[in-house]
Scaffold this active site. Structure first.
Site, PDB file in Angstrom:
ATOM      1  N   MET A 381     -54.659  66.674 -21.861  1.00  0.00           N
ATOM      2  CA  MET A 381     -55.671  66.286 -22.848  1.00  0.00           C
ATOM      3  C   MET A 381     -55.520  67.021 -24.181  1.00  0.00           C
ATOM      4  O   MET A 381     -56.233  66.708 -25.130  1.00  0.00           O
ATOM      5  CB  MET A 381     -57.074  66.485 -22.273  1.00  0.00           C
ATOM      6  N   HIS A 404     -43.772  61.201 -13.872  1.00  0.00           N
ATOM      7  CA  HIS A 404     -45.067  60.522 -13.996  1.00  0.00           C
ATOM      8  C   HIS A 404     -46.046  61.315 -14.852  1.00  0.00           C
ATOM      9  O   HIS A 404     -47.198  60.939 -15.001  1.00  0.00           O
ATOM     10  CB  HIS A 404     -45.672  60.309 -12.618  1.00  0.00           C
TER      11      HIS A 404
END
Ligand code: 5GP
Ligand code: MN
Ligand code: MN
Length: 481
Positions: A381, A404
């Protein structure tokens, strides 16, 4: 026993197969020195070595640059098994079946979105259910849940949560065939039914981003991605439903192993022959969970579009909020791969790994087929996320797969010891990122420092020609469950 992987090329390491240890194939690690060093501090490499002893494994046991330890199999790993003689394993997919990411584009500019950043983040936060036990906005009867489990994303689309433009750009078109609700336990149904249409907690997020850099103009244009515009990245999976399917079939596999004469170095690797009754049942239940997750991400997409319509007072089509791509990163399915020049059918287990097929594979949506498959790699984030494009080397190196995410590097408990909610919020705020999270621990455990350097992870993939850079996205607003 400690083994040092040997360098076999730039960003490539190998541990040769040692039959005394039961290894049937080598372990192959794609990483730079720093990433490899980190992997050697926990059980990541040992787990990949254990995986290499599973009957029917083909080629090599793969660790991607974001690799870290997981349940039995490492996260950031790929294991391909012969579809006839090999195994299928719930631990090779993971608990959050079809955890995955999808990216929405828009024509909104950063300035405009920043002028209403708190409004949009707050609106999204209140319209998308999140949190550990969060319940979605729909109540499903038994037969309606069956429809979700069979129809996947099309269940949501048929119920008004989007259009077929969305299913066109999902892996498997968001609906995998041969899912069977009858292979799913009542417990999984009970956990899953109330949770459809919810984000979940912790690492699951919805993020408003700006397109910071374009690295492949042609591909970016095809995806409708322009520098300076706003995108939305959604990360979530199959909630308690998939978790229960995984638990149920781990138990089934553990109990069936002796019947098939399988012995393995770690019971967390529990597996059954792919063609066995238990293997078939797991696959059909796991496919039901894949479909649950596609429907889940589709509903969240719909509410996201509605939030943007409300806050920016324009319609979804004016805002051009189209789905760019949706890809799973916890999945196993049969694919055709060339092994030593011969085409074979393999059960490819991707656990914390993203499919990254090169151009001209039939599985890629027609609009992208001539270019390669879009790949979405979230970072954290507070750092970047990336759009990549699958490339030919992925087929030989990693069974058509890449990383991923950045991958966790710090445990949740260590993050809680080292940071406070205020530290994390302040440093995000200093970078112009506004966060809304349900819990204090959620914020702290997800601190950007808890993840590896996503740019380094992506460089490894790019430099090896597994998946190459298309665009770099940076967060400006985040919702955490
Ligand atoms: P996982 O599926 O393994 O839980 O997480 C996938 C990846 O998402 C992680 O490895 C991490 O790099 C990334 N990630 C976790 N939280 C966030 C977030 O809030 N924003 C973005 N962009 N990426 C995140
Ligand atoms: Mn995930
Ligand atoms: Mn997940």
């Amino acid at each position: 026993t400690i083994v040092t992987p040997k360098k076999i090329g730039e960003n490539q390491y190998q541990i040769d197969a040692d039959s005394n240890l039961g290894m049937k194939v080598p372990v192959r690690i794609y990483a730079n020195e720093g990433l490899l060093e980190k992997m050697l501090t926990d059980r990541t490499i040992m787990q990949a070595r254990n995986v290499s002893s599973i009957p029917g494994i083909v080629g090599h046991s793969v660790v991607l640059p974001d690799g870290h330890e997981g349940y039995g199999f490492p996260v950031g790993g790929v294991a391909a098994m012969d579809a006839e003689e090999g195994m299928i394993s719930p631990g090779g997919v993971g608990y959050d079946i079809n955890c995955g990411v999808r990216l929405l584009r828009s024509n909104l500019t950063e300035d405009l979105v920043r002028s209403k950043l708190k409004d949009i983040v707050t609106d999204l936060f209140s319209s998308i259910p999140s949190g550990v036990g969060s319940k979605g906005a729909v109540k499903l009867s038994h037969s309606e849940l069956d429809e979700v489990l069979v129809n996947g994303v099309n269940w949501a689309i048929d119920h008004g949560y989007g259009s077929t433009n969305d299913s066109d750009v999902c892996e498997e078109n968001g609906q995998i065939k041969n899912a069977d609700p009858n292979k799913v336990s009542d417990k999984a149904r009970k956990r899953g039914a109330p949770q459809l249409g919810s984000l979940g907690s912790g690492n699951h997020f919805l993020e408003i981003q700006k397109v910071a850099e374009i690295h492949n103009q042609e591909a970016a244009e095809k995806m409708g991605i322009k520098e300076g515009t706003i995108t939305v990245l959604v990360h979530c999976g199959s909630r308690g439903f998939g978790h229960q399917v995984c638990s149920d079939y781990l138990r089934v596999a553990e109990q069936a192993m002796s019947k098939y004469d399988i012995s393995l170095p770690d019971r967390e690797l529990a597996c059954v022959p792919n063609t066995s009754e238990e293997g078939e049942s797991y696959r059909k239940a796991m496919f039901a969970a894949l479909n649950f997750a596609w429907s889940n991400r589709q509903m969240i997409t719909h509410w996201t579009r509605k939030s943007f319509e409300r806050v920016f007072n324009q319609s979804e089509s004016d805002l051009d909020m189209k789905l760019v791509y949706d890809v799973a990163h916890n999945i196993a399915k049969v694919e055709k791969h060339k092994v030593n020049g011969k085409e074979r059918k393999l059960v490819v287990h991707r656990k914390g790994a993203t499919r990254a097929f090169p151009a001209n594979r039939d599985e890629i949506p027609s609009k992208y087929r001539h270019l390669g498959q879009p790949v979405l790699v979230p970072g954290s984030m507070g750092t970047a996320s990336w759009i990549l494009l699958g490339q030919p080397n992925s087929m030989d190196l990693s069974f058509g797969s890449t990383a991923h995410g950045a991958g966790r590097t710090m445990s949740r408990s260590k993050a809680r010891r080292n940071y406070t909610e205020n530290d994390v919020k302040k440093s995000l705020n200093d970078k112009g990122i506004f966060i809304k999270a349900l819990t204090r621990d959620g914020v702290v455990e997800e601190t950007p420092q808890a993840y590896k350097d996503v740019d380094a992870v992506v460089d490894v993939s790019h430099n090896l020609g597994i998946a190459t850079k298309v665009a770099k996205l940076v967060p400006i607003g985040v919702i955490k469950g």
